[in-house]
Scaffold this active site. Structure first.
Site, mmCIF file in Angstrom:
data_model
loop_
_atom_site.group_PDB
_atom_site.id
_atom_site.type_symbol
_atom_site.label_atom_id
_atom_site.label_comp_id
_atom_site.label_asym_id
_atom_site.label_seq_id
_atom_site.Cartn_x
_atom_site.Cartn_y
_atom_site.Cartn_z
ATOM 1 N N TRP A 4 -11.959 12.639 8.196
ATOM 2 C CA TRP A 4 -10.520 12.251 8.460
ATOM 3 C C TRP A 4 -9.597 13.357 7.842
ATOM 4 O O TRP A 4 -8.557 12.920 7.152
ATOM 5 C CB TRP A 4 -10.385 10.792 7.833
ATOM 6 C CG TRP A 4 -11.010 9.981 8.560
ATOM 7 C CD1 TRP A 4 -12.213 9.824 9.297
ATOM 8 C CD2 TRP A 4 -10.691 8.607 8.995
ATOM 9 N NE1 TRP A 4 -12.703 8.883 10.071
ATOM 10 C CE2 TRP A 4 -11.792 7.783 9.790
ATOM 11 C CE3 TRP A 4 -9.511 7.694 8.535
ATOM 12 C CZ2 TRP A 4 -11.353 6.666 10.152
ATOM 13 C CZ3 TRP A 4 -9.432 6.398 9.055
ATOM 14 C CH2 TRP A 4 -10.495 6.084 9.914
ATOM 15 N N ASP B 224 -5.110 3.939 -0.063
ATOM 16 C CA ASP B 224 -6.148 4.209 0.934
ATOM 17 C C ASP B 224 -6.467 5.753 0.780
ATOM 18 O O ASP B 224 -5.787 6.569 1.190
ATOM 19 C CB ASP B 224 -5.681 3.808 2.397
ATOM 20 C CG ASP B 224 -6.973 3.428 3.048
ATOM 21 O OD1 ASP B 224 -8.163 4.257 2.709
ATOM 22 O OD2 ASP B 224 -6.736 2.942 4.171
ATOM 23 N N ARG C 225 -13.650 -5.310 2.978
ATOM 24 C CA ARG C 225 -12.557 -5.274 3.877
ATOM 25 C C ARG C 225 -13.109 -5.354 5.550
ATOM 26 O O ARG C 225 -12.252 -5.070 6.334
ATOM 27 C CB ARG C 225 -11.856 -3.838 3.775
ATOM 28 C CG ARG C 225 -10.714 -3.877 2.930
ATOM 29 C CD ARG C 225 -10.050 -2.677 2.449
ATOM 30 N NE ARG C 225 -9.581 -2.041 3.740
ATOM 31 C CZ ARG C 225 -8.628 -2.460 4.298
ATOM 32 N NH1 ARG C 225 -7.767 -3.507 3.751
ATOM 33 N NH2 ARG C 225 -7.999 -1.908 5.263
ATOM 34 N N GLU D 157 -13.790 -1.576 6.005
ATOM 35 C CA GLU D 157 -12.911 -1.581 7.270
ATOM 36 C C GLU D 157 -13.886 -1.243 8.432
ATOM 37 O O GLU D 157 -13.672 -1.633 9.572
ATOM 38 C CB GLU D 157 -11.496 -1.011 7.372
ATOM 39 C CG GLU D 157 -11.576 0.267 7.231
ATOM 40 C CD GLU D 157 -10.262 0.946 7.016
ATOM 41 O OE1 GLU D 157 -9.310 0.750 6.414
ATOM 42 O OE2 GLU D 157 -9.764 2.038 7.833
ATOM 43 N N HIS E 31 -8.905 6.793 2.568
ATOM 44 C CA HIS E 31 -9.467 6.991 3.633
ATOM 45 C C HIS E 31 -10.905 8.070 3.826
ATOM 46 O O HIS E 31 -11.155 9.006 4.614
ATOM 47 C CB HIS E 31 -8.338 8.015 4.403
ATOM 48 C CG HIS E 31 -7.344 7.055 5.122
ATOM 49 N ND1 HIS E 31 -7.272 5.900 5.751
ATOM 50 C CD2 HIS E 31 -6.036 7.224 4.678
ATOM 51 C CE1 HIS E 31 -6.004 5.602 5.973
ATOM 52 N NE2 HIS E 31 -5.206 6.160 5.387
ATOM 53 N N GLU F 20 -8.852 2.147 -1.973
ATOM 54 C CA GLU F 20 -9.577 1.888 -0.783
ATOM 55 C C GLU F 20 -10.431 3.065 -0.306
ATOM 56 O O GLU F 20 -9.889 4.202 -0.172
ATOM 57 C CB GLU F 20 -8.482 1.312 0.158
ATOM 58 C CG GLU F 20 -9.283 1.015 1.661
ATOM 59 C CD GLU F 20 -8.056 0.727 2.594
ATOM 60 O OE1 GLU F 20 -7.068 -0.091 2.121
ATOM 61 O OE2 GLU F 20 -8.028 0.665 3.779
ATOM 62 N N GLU G 261 -4.493 -7.213 4.896
ATOM 63 C CA GLU G 261 -3.745 -6.231 5.383
ATOM 64 C C GLU G 261 -2.600 -6.850 6.497
ATOM 65 O O GLU G 261 -3.404 -7.405 7.547
ATOM 66 C CB GLU G 261 -4.388 -4.997 5.720
ATOM 67 C CG GLU G 261 -3.463 -3.783 6.044
ATOM 68 C CD GLU G 261 -4.635 -2.428 6.381
ATOM 69 O OE1 GLU G 261 -5.663 -2.612 6.943
ATOM 70 O OE2 GLU G 261 -4.192 -1.444 6.533
ATOM 71 N N ARG H 198 0.841 -1.339 -0.036
ATOM 72 C CA ARG H 198 0.167 0.030 -0.009
ATOM 73 C C ARG H 198 0.908 1.234 -0.048
ATOM 74 O O ARG H 198 1.679 1.353 0.692
ATOM 75 C CB ARG H 198 -0.930 0.001 1.325
ATOM 76 C CG ARG H 198 -1.980 1.049 1.294
ATOM 77 C CD ARG H 198 -2.832 0.964 2.476
ATOM 78 N NE ARG H 198 -2.211 1.942 3.457
ATOM 79 C CZ ARG H 198 -2.629 2.443 4.495
ATOM 80 N NH1 ARG H 198 -3.892 2.108 4.881
ATOM 81 N NH2 ARG H 198 -2.058 3.428 5.365
ATOM 82 N N TYR I 149 -3.053 11.773 7.016
ATOM 83 C CA TYR I 149 -3.432 10.711 7.690
ATOM 84 C C TYR I 149 -2.805 9.540 6.873
ATOM 85 O O TYR I 149 -2.923 9.444 5.634
ATOM 86 C CB TYR I 149 -4.864 10.606 7.773
ATOM 87 C CG TYR I 149 -5.297 9.420 8.735
ATOM 88 C CD1 TYR I 149 -5.379 9.520 10.055
ATOM 89 C CD2 TYR I 149 -5.726 8.120 7.863
ATOM 90 C CE1 TYR I 149 -5.958 8.539 10.836
ATOM 91 C CE2 TYR I 149 -6.001 7.064 8.772
ATOM 92 C CZ TYR I 149 -6.313 7.286 10.111
ATOM 93 O OH TYR I 149 -6.785 6.081 10.929
#
Ligand code: EZ4
Ligand code: CO
Length: 402
Positions: free
Chosen positions: A402, A210, A283, A262, A212, A236, A339, A147, A159
């Site tokens: 985020w 990702d 995920r 996730e 986020h 992601e 992951e 990743r 982040y």
């Protein structure tokens, strides 16, 4: 085989973890991860106050019945706190069943479907040169999938990009810290980073990214399209996915595969995403999606719709969760990727386990049960410290995702 004791253990060997340990009258023990990052004590209280009293005296062999009892019996269905608490009980009961049977849990799930669990690591750095060095480090360690997260020029922090490369920890302050985010800067910079990474490492290395949850659907469509030349394995969390049909809009604009889930706690959070084939990887994880029992149900639904697993495996998922995840990963027909962020030495010491990494794969334990435990004496030496995830604001001060 009755449950005679249930202990909720809160410990912080480098970061916070909540663990449930069940004991049966014939002396078997089972462990389940109950860690919900930044909300640990809510789950600990849910277990201690509402679940543990109902477990004492129950038949430990009844995994499905106990799951249904805790899910339906709460009246208040779903939600991350409830589902994490149920997951801990479910995971511990599978651990006990494996020990009672004398088999690793993956054998009870149908046995191996593959030789090893392909994992991806996190290469992150502020600069593109730094990113290239980090990717090289993972390639040298044998990883087949990486990743890639890069700092964004003009933003002080991003982040997913950290100082400590191998042991990244985003929960950094008791009260959420605040960072500044710019979608414009990010969308311009990210494809340039991937162009360099692909150029340097060639077409075989699997690359992931990702987002986020930071984009709108049309912005995500643009990012996905701009990343198509670099053939990502997945993009992601392009958007917050509460609005499942918003993924239709992204799908109209890009063939970059999408991984979401996730933060999902149940099959109802991803039912439309899966059934409409709006994602490519789901995920969801053992600890946050109702344990082995419920996650297998999600993966089975996904298999019907050509969606593969891609379970979350950041450091806030304890070695207990990772052990359980590997038993599922090795057994299901539609495994995709797992992951794998390494835990600190302190965390590994508190949670003795014997899954191991070799040549880009993780291998589950061959011990009866899950092959993981918690050292309660050592755990007691690491008291809980409040730690929350950060928030983002746009450059004008608007609170962002985020
Ligand atoms: O933000 O584990 O893919 N991994 C991630 C992680 C999550 C944290 C949240 O607890 O997105 O960094
Ligand atoms: Co993520």
């Amino acid at each position: 085989m009755k449950i005679v004791d249930a202990r909720v253990i809160v410990t912080s060997p480098g970061r916070n973890f909540v663990t449930l340990k069940l004991v049966t009258d014939d002396g078997l023990t089972g462990v389940g991860d109950a860690t919900l990052n930044g909300r640990e004590l809510a789950v600990a209280a849910y277990l201690t106050e509402h679940v543990v009293p109902a477990l004492i005296g129950r038949d430990a062999s009844r995994i499905e019945d106990t799951w249904q009892y805790l899910y339906k019996g709460a009246y208040w269905r779903r939600g991350p706190v409830t589902m994490t608490a149920i997951a801990a009980v479910d995971t511990a009961l599978w651990d006990i069943k494996g020990k009672a049977a004398g088999m690793p849990v993956y054998q009870l799930l149908g046995g191996r479907s593959r030789e090893g669990v392909t994992v991806y690591g996190h290469a992150n750095a502020e600069t593109t040169d730094g990113v290239l060095a980090e990717v090289a480090r993972y390639v040298d360690l044998g990883y087949k999938a990486v990743r890639v997260q890069a700092g964004v020029p003009g933003l002080a922090t991003t982040y997913g990009v950290s100082g400590d490369k191998m042991f990244y920890e985003p929960a950094d302050a008791a009260i959420p810290s605040e960072a500044v985010w710019s979608t414009e800067r990010y969308l311009t910079h990210t494809p340039a980073v991937f162009a360099r990474v692909r150029d340097e490492f060639g077409p075989q290395l699997r690359l992931l990214h990702d987002v986020h949850h930071r984009l709108t659907p049309i912005e995500a469509g643009r990012l996905g399209k701009s990343l198509e030349p670099y053939a990502l394995t997945w993009m992601e969390d392009p958007t917050p996915a509460e609005l499942q049909e918003s993924l239709r809009l992204i799908r109209r604009h890009t063939t970059t595969p999408i991984a979401i889930g996730e933060i999902f706690s149940s099959i109802w959070d991803c039912q439309q995403l899966i059934a409409e084939q709006l994602i490519d990887y789901i995920r969801a994880t053992v600890v946050h999606a109702g344990g082995i029992t419920h996650l297998r149900r999600i993966f089975d639904l996904a298999a019907l719709h050509q969606v593969r697993s891609g379970s979350h495996g950041a450091t806030d998922l304890s070695p207990v969760c990772m052990s359980a995840a590997l038993h599922l990963d090795i057994s299901i027909p539609n495994f995709g990727l797992q992951e794998y962020m390494r835990h600190t030495a302190e965390t590994d010491a508190v949670f003795p386990h014997d899954y191991h990494f070799a040549d880009g794969y993780l291998h589950p334990s061959e011990e009866p049960g899950l092959g993981v435990d918690i050292d309660e004496e050592l755990a007691a030496q690491f008291p809980y410290r409040p730690a929350a995830l950060p928030v983002n604001r746009l450059e004008d001060g608007t609170l962002h995702s985020w």
